[in-house]
Write a protein that holds these residues in place. Sequence first.
Motif, PDB file in Angstrom:
ATOM      1  N   ILE A  53       0.723  -1.176   0.042  1.00 57.12           N
ATOM      2  CA  ILE A  53       0.094   0.146   0.129  1.00 57.12           C
ATOM      3  C   ILE A  53       0.668   1.331  -0.074  1.00 57.12           C
ATOM      4  CG2 ILE A  53      -1.697   1.198   1.192  1.00 57.12           C
ATOM      5  CD1 ILE A  53      -2.480  -1.328   2.725  1.00 57.12           C
ATOM      6  N   ASP A  54       0.765   1.988  -0.829  1.00 57.41           N
ATOM      7  CA  ASP A  54       1.601   3.183  -1.256  1.00 57.41           C
ATOM      8  C   ASP A  54       1.112   4.471  -0.527  1.00 57.41           C
ATOM      9  OD1 ASP A  54       3.233   5.371  -2.659  1.00 57.41           O
ATOM     10  OD2 ASP A  54       4.413   3.601  -3.336  1.00 57.41           O
ATOM     11  N   ASP A  55       1.296   5.584  -0.777  1.00 59.49           N
ATOM     12  CA  ASP A  55       0.921   6.931  -0.194  1.00 59.49           C
ATOM     13  C   ASP A  55      -0.668   6.927   0.016  1.00 59.49           C
ATOM     14  OD1 ASP A  55       0.880   9.335   0.914  1.00 59.49           O
ATOM     15  OD2 ASP A  55       2.127  10.170  -0.625  1.00 59.49           O
ATOM     16  N   TYR A  97       3.521   2.468   3.799  1.00 59.37           N
ATOM     17  CA  TYR A  97       4.208   3.455   3.254  1.00 59.37           C
ATOM     18  C   TYR A  97       4.212   4.588   4.299  1.00 59.37           C
ATOM     19  CZ  TYR A  97       4.874   7.700   0.685  1.00 59.37           C
ATOM     20  OH  TYR A  97       5.061   8.889   0.062  1.00 59.37           O
ATOM     21  N   SER A  98       5.460   5.278   4.405  1.00 57.29           N
ATOM     22  CA  SER A  98       5.595   6.366   5.064  1.00 57.29           C
ATOM     23  C   SER A  98       6.761   7.302   4.603  1.00 57.29           C
ATOM     24  CB  SER A  98       5.836   6.151   6.740  1.00 57.29           C
ATOM     25  OG  SER A  98       5.245   7.391   7.136  1.00 57.29           O
ATOM     26  N   PHE A 129       6.405  -5.074   5.345  1.00 58.93           N
ATOM     27  CA  PHE A 129       7.336  -4.244   4.600  1.00 58.93           C
ATOM     28  C   PHE A 129       7.115  -2.690   4.547  1.00 58.93           C
ATOM     29  CE2 PHE A 129       8.673  -4.170  -0.182  1.00 58.93           C
ATOM     30  CZ  PHE A 129       8.476  -2.934  -0.562  1.00 58.93           C
ATOM     31  N   LEU A 130       8.067  -1.862   4.729  1.00 57.46           N
ATOM     32  CA  LEU A 130       7.745  -0.235   4.502  1.00 57.46           C
ATOM     33  C   LEU A 130       8.682   0.354   3.620  1.00 57.46           C
ATOM     34  CD1 LEU A 130       7.086   2.083   6.123  1.00 57.46           C
ATOM     35  CD2 LEU A 130       9.276   2.246   6.824  1.00 57.46           C
ATOM     36  N   LYS A 131       7.768   1.048   2.775  1.00 62.12           N
ATOM     37  CA  LYS A 131       8.342   1.811   1.726  1.00 62.12           C
ATOM     38  C   LYS A 131       8.420   3.136   2.307  1.00 62.12           C
ATOM     39  CE  LYS A 131       7.593   4.226  -2.620  1.00 62.12           C
ATOM     40  NZ  LYS A 131       6.846   4.105  -4.035  1.00 62.12           N
TER      41      LYS A 131
END
Length: 387
Positions: A53-55, A97-98, A129-131
């Motif tokens: 899940i992105d921004d 995401y952050s 997972f973190l973007k």
Amino acid sequence: MTIVANALAATPPMGWNSWNMFGSAINEARLRATAEALVSTGLKDCGYNYLVIDDCWSVKSGRGSHGELVADPQKFPSGMPALVDFVHGLGLKIGIYSDAAELTCAGYPGSFGSEEQDAQLWASWGFDFLKYDYCHVPSDQATAIERYQRMGQALRRTGRDFLYSLCEWGGRGPHLWGRSVGGHMWRVSGDISDSWVNVWVPAYASYGIGADVSMDIAAQLDEYGGPGGWNDLDMLVVGLGGQGQITGSGMSFLEYQTHMSVWCLACSPLMIGCDIQALDVETAGLLLNREVLAVNQDPLGRPALRVKQIGPCDVWRKPLADGAMAVGLVNRGSSGMDVTLKAAELGLLDTSKLTRNLWQQTDVADFTFELTQRVQPHQTILLKIGG
Ligand code: GLA
């Protein structure tokens, strides 16, 4: 000394990311359907196992009363833990995401100053997972290393395995320090565009990167990627056909095939960006070719080296764990050409080697001294020689 690669990213991470197609238009129904499509299309069986899940997933106006990030209840009425459980139940992993500032690129709350609290929250929800993006920050390298380190530490302190994806676009040399802050992949360019050439994006006052340009970026960085840490050429645009919310009006089939070939040769993470609920036959063929994917996922983990340029045609060479070699012939020009490979130029002995065309999944010929291949404009011929 034996170097044991971090098992989380022993080979380039694979999956799907919400941004290129949907941008802010994400919600739990869409993400559940995408997770199901990863399974039903066979993508998961081919290794695409992260749904990221992105921004734009949180409440935009700010944090909750205890300083916590809050998932947007309009977009996620069942709450994040329910979505995470659903995705895990399909045998997939899930990413969030952050940004290393007070705001994300799209203006939602970021994590600077709240790293511990946010990492604990994502861990409690079950994320894997973190973007971590890099908008609204000072431009220097030292601050970037420090901020990525802070989040890397916070993720480790949760005791949960997080694949850590750094997204500062390459300007501060993340290929040099990404591993040291706990990163498993680091973006090496600005945002991709769904086009062969760069496209000017007025809103970002910068260019969206075209597939033709990504090749030159990858060619500078081959020695930095490897098991545990990978150069990230950005999420894939294969299958968008100009329909995504990023710039660009789409590419031809052969151009998408070249884009996919280069990502595989360069050992870039393969994060699909198109809507896989409506996967067409051509796109499926590009994403699900196991012989091509095996080049990307080869356990040796050596990004290809661009060894030669013959006119407009680039020749890439990637050693594989079984002793074979993957070779990419990329015609960047506007007319078809015959390209002749010589064994000596590829570092191969003059002995007969079976050569396979990986996109076609057919044997080509025994390659002894030289081999000639016809390459159409913007096409990539991907060969496996020997093994
Ligand atoms: C940056 C990143 C993109 C995407 C957007 C979201 O531009 O590089 O990949 O995450 O932010 O706003």
